[in-house]
Design an enzyme around this catalytic site. Structure first.
Site, PDB file in Angstrom:
ATOM      1  N   HIS A  64      -4.869   1.479   7.266  1.00 46.64           N
ATOM      2  CA  HIS A  64      -3.495   1.968   7.439  1.00 46.64           C
ATOM      3  C   HIS A  64      -3.231   3.131   6.467  1.00 46.64           C
ATOM      4  O   HIS A  64      -2.705   4.182   6.858  1.00 46.64           O
ATOM      5  CB  HIS A  64      -2.518   0.810   7.195  1.00 46.64           C
ATOM      6  CG  HIS A  64      -1.065   1.185   7.209  1.00 46.64           C
ATOM      7  ND1 HIS A  64      -0.161   0.618   8.076  1.00 46.64           N
ATOM      8  CD2 HIS A  64      -0.347   2.071   6.454  1.00 46.64           C
ATOM      9  CE1 HIS A  64       1.038   1.148   7.854  1.00 46.64           C
ATOM     10  NE2 HIS A  64       0.955   2.024   6.868  1.00 46.64           N
ATOM     11  N   GLU A  65      -3.613   2.931   5.196  1.00 47.89           N
ATOM     12  CA  GLU A  65      -3.368   3.980   4.197  1.00 47.89           C
ATOM     13  C   GLU A  65      -4.238   5.207   4.465  1.00 47.89           C
ATOM     14  O   GLU A  65      -3.807   6.344   4.287  1.00 47.89           O
ATOM     15  CB  GLU A  65      -3.616   3.444   2.779  1.00 47.89           C
ATOM     16  CG  GLU A  65      -2.732   2.277   2.370  1.00 47.89           C
ATOM     17  CD  GLU A  65      -1.254   2.477   2.657  1.00 47.89           C
ATOM     18  OE1 GLU A  65      -0.773   3.623   2.561  1.00 47.89           O
ATOM     19  OE2 GLU A  65      -0.571   1.494   2.987  1.00 47.89           O
ATOM     20  N   HIS A 124      -2.712   7.605   6.789  1.00 49.25           N
ATOM     21  CA  HIS A 124      -1.708   8.508   6.205  1.00 49.25           C
ATOM     22  C   HIS A 124      -2.349   9.807   5.706  1.00 49.25           C
ATOM     23  O   HIS A 124      -1.732  10.869   5.759  1.00 49.25           O
ATOM     24  CB  HIS A 124      -0.994   7.836   5.021  1.00 49.25           C
ATOM     25  CG  HIS A 124       0.101   6.900   5.421  1.00 49.25           C
ATOM     26  ND1 HIS A 124       1.218   7.300   6.109  1.00 49.25           N
ATOM     27  CD2 HIS A 124       0.261   5.569   5.206  1.00 49.25           C
ATOM     28  CE1 HIS A 124       2.025   6.261   6.302  1.00 49.25           C
ATOM     29  NE2 HIS A 124       1.458   5.188   5.773  1.00 49.25           N
ATOM     30  N   LEU A 179       6.172   1.693   4.700  1.00 47.65           N
ATOM     31  CA  LEU A 179       7.318   2.071   3.861  1.00 47.65           C
ATOM     32  C   LEU A 179       7.985   3.348   4.359  1.00 47.65           C
ATOM     33  O   LEU A 179       9.134   3.616   4.015  1.00 47.65           O
ATOM     34  CB  LEU A 179       6.873   2.246   2.400  1.00 47.65           C
ATOM     35  CG  LEU A 179       6.391   0.969   1.699  1.00 47.65           C
ATOM     36  CD1 LEU A 179       5.913   1.290   0.280  1.00 47.65           C
ATOM     37  CD2 LEU A 179       7.491  -0.083   1.666  1.00 47.65           C
ATOM     38  N   GLN A 236       3.017   9.941   1.248  1.00 49.22           N
ATOM     39  CA  GLN A 236       4.299   9.249   1.464  1.00 49.22           C
ATOM     40  C   GLN A 236       5.330   9.606   0.398  1.00 49.22           C
ATOM     41  O   GLN A 236       6.520   9.353   0.584  1.00 49.22           O
ATOM     42  CB  GLN A 236       4.103   7.731   1.504  1.00 49.22           C
ATOM     43  CG  GLN A 236       3.348   7.253   2.742  1.00 49.22           C
ATOM     44  CD  GLN A 236       3.222   5.743   2.766  1.00 49.22           C
ATOM     45  OE1 GLN A 236       2.306   5.193   2.174  1.00 49.22           O
ATOM     46  NE2 GLN A 236       4.151   5.079   3.423  1.00 49.22           N
ATOM     47  N   GLY A 291       0.852  -1.180   0.000  1.00 55.08           N
ATOM     48  CA  GLY A 291       0.000   0.000   0.000  1.00 55.08           C
ATOM     49  C   GLY A 291       0.888   1.230   0.000  1.00 55.08           C
ATOM     50  O   GLY A 291       2.018   1.189   0.488  1.00 55.08           O
TER      51      GLY A 291
HETATM   52 ZN    ZN Z   1       2.310   3.348   5.967  1.00 57.31          ZN
END
Ligand code: ZN
Length: 154
Positions: free
Chosen positions: A132-133, A136, A91, A47, A42
């Site tokens: 999770h994404e 962000h 990441l 990011q 993902g």
């Molecule tokens: Zn992440």
């Protein structure tokens, strides 16, 4: 084009992203290329320093089952009371993972690349990865959640 992935504690990773109005040219292609090159499942736009509300996931590709999804302006409409625990990595936080408890099911509404609207109830790793994404897009990282107790899923 592979873009550099921001690492914590980059301040941009703590920002709330803006709704997507016009999708920048080539952004989605670059995000998939960047995610696959980094062996991720993902990747959210912030990011790579693009402060817009969109993310991509492909939870099956490492097992040879490509399932690329693009969620533009996603919203979570409902989450289950039941929680599930997964060991999550990010990441943007190399060499780190943490067991997190999240709702086991979540209903997402989002727009795809063609502008079509989708609603889907996700569960398992799909639900965890999308949540999770989504975090962000609101400037939250796995280090902002408490470590969960108990056994984690894969
Ligand atoms: Zn992440």
């Amino acid at each position: 084009m592979i873009r550099p992935i921001l690492h914590a504690p980059d301040a941009r990773l703590a920002e709330v992203c803006a709704p997507v109005e016009t999708l920048p040219d080539g952004l989605i292609e670059d995000m998939f290329e960047t995610m696959y090159a980094a062996h991720g499942r993902g990747l959210a736009a912030p990011q790579i320093g693009v402060m817009l509300r969109l993310f991509i996931t492909d939870v099956g590709w490492t097992e040879g089952q490509m399932q690329p999804i693009v969620m533009i302006n996603p919203v979570i409409e409902w989450v289950s009371e039941a929680q599930s625990v997964f060991e999550e990595a990010c990441l943007s936080i190399p060499d780190f993972s943490r067991k997190l408890a999240r709702p086991a099911q979540a209903r997402f509404r989002w727009t795809d690349l063609a502008g079509a609207e989708h609603v889907a109830e996700l569960d398992g790793i799909d639900a965890t990865c999308a949540q999770h994404e989504m975090d962000h897009l609101d400037g939250r990282l796995i280090t902002d959640h408490p470590q969960a107790q108990g056994e984690a899923h894969a």
